[in-house]
Design an enzyme around this catalytic site. Structure first.
Site, PDB file in Angstrom:
ATOM      1  N   GLY A  47       0.824  -1.201   0.000  1.00  0.00           N
ATOM      2  CA  GLY A  47       0.000   0.000   0.000  1.00  0.00           C
ATOM      3  C   GLY A  47       0.852   1.243   0.000  1.00  0.00           C
ATOM      4  O   GLY A  47       2.082   1.174   0.002  1.00  0.00           O
ATOM      5  N   GLU A  67       4.601  -3.034  -5.621  1.00  0.00           N
ATOM      6  CA  GLU A  67       5.296  -3.660  -4.488  1.00  0.00           C
ATOM      7  C   GLU A  67       5.323  -5.188  -4.529  1.00  0.00           C
ATOM      8  O   GLU A  67       6.148  -5.789  -3.849  1.00  0.00           O
ATOM      9  CB  GLU A  67       4.675  -3.188  -3.171  1.00  0.00           C
ATOM     10  N   PRO A  84      -5.697   8.534  14.829  1.00  0.00           N
ATOM     11  CA  PRO A  84      -4.635   9.525  14.645  1.00  0.00           C
ATOM     12  C   PRO A  84      -3.226   8.994  14.914  1.00  0.00           C
ATOM     13  O   PRO A  84      -2.282   9.470  14.317  1.00  0.00           O
ATOM     14  CB  PRO A  84      -5.004  10.631  15.644  1.00  0.00           C
ATOM     15  N   GLU A 115      11.161  -7.037  -0.144  1.00  0.00           N
ATOM     16  CA  GLU A 115      10.787  -8.442  -0.206  1.00  0.00           C
ATOM     17  C   GLU A 115       9.264  -8.533  -0.196  1.00  0.00           C
ATOM     18  O   GLU A 115       8.592  -7.688   0.387  1.00  0.00           O
ATOM     19  CB  GLU A 115      11.364  -9.160   1.032  1.00  0.00           C
TER      20      GLU A 115
END
Length: 148
Positions: A47, A67, A84, A115
């Protein structure tokens, strides 16, 4: 040209992909090892940040492919996480997606992942950010969607 008119701080926006494979008892999840701070060297979900003028769906597909090398996987938005304190860089809100493959496929780490690997969901390593919570929530969703 964009004009920024707000005089107060706003949260960062990210996306995370939880890609599972296998059946309930043999469920695996894709994780990446982070190259960069924060949590350099730690395992995390694929992400990252949503780019300016990029849709959430495009961002999660881009990050997953960059990724892990995975593409073409149907992804389902399932929850937004915004405590938060979830990111030490500041207030970050992530929109999470899950996907399911019948069996694990080869992964190719790139971009800011050193990796990429499949892990048993019942034996996860220490995780960056709140990603263990995101995986638990996604697991509940995928199990609910695969039962009659």
């Amino acid at each position: 040209m964009s004009v920024y008119t707000y005089n107060y701080p706003r949260p960062m926006l990210t996306v995370d992909a939880v890609v599972f494979s296998g059946t309930d008892r043999e469920r695996k999840v894709v994780l990446i090892r982070r190259k960069n701070a924060p949590f350099s060297g730690c395992w995390a979900l694929p992400g990252g940040f949503v780019d300016e003028d990029e849709s959430l769906e495009a961002a999660v597909k881009r990050e997953l492919c960059e990724e892990t090398g995975l593409s073409g996987i149907p992804l389902n938005q399932f929850h937004t996480f915004g405590d938060p304190g979830r990111d030490p860089r500041g207030h970050s809100v992530t929109v999470a997606y899950w996907g399911l493959l019948p069996t694990p496929v080869p992964l190719h780490a790139a971009d800011d992942a050193s990796e990429a690997a499949w892990f048993d969901v019942f034996s996860l390593p220490a995780m960056a950010f709140d990603h263990s919570t995101i995986i638990s929530t996604a697991l509940q969703r995928v199990e609910a969607s695969t039962t009659c």
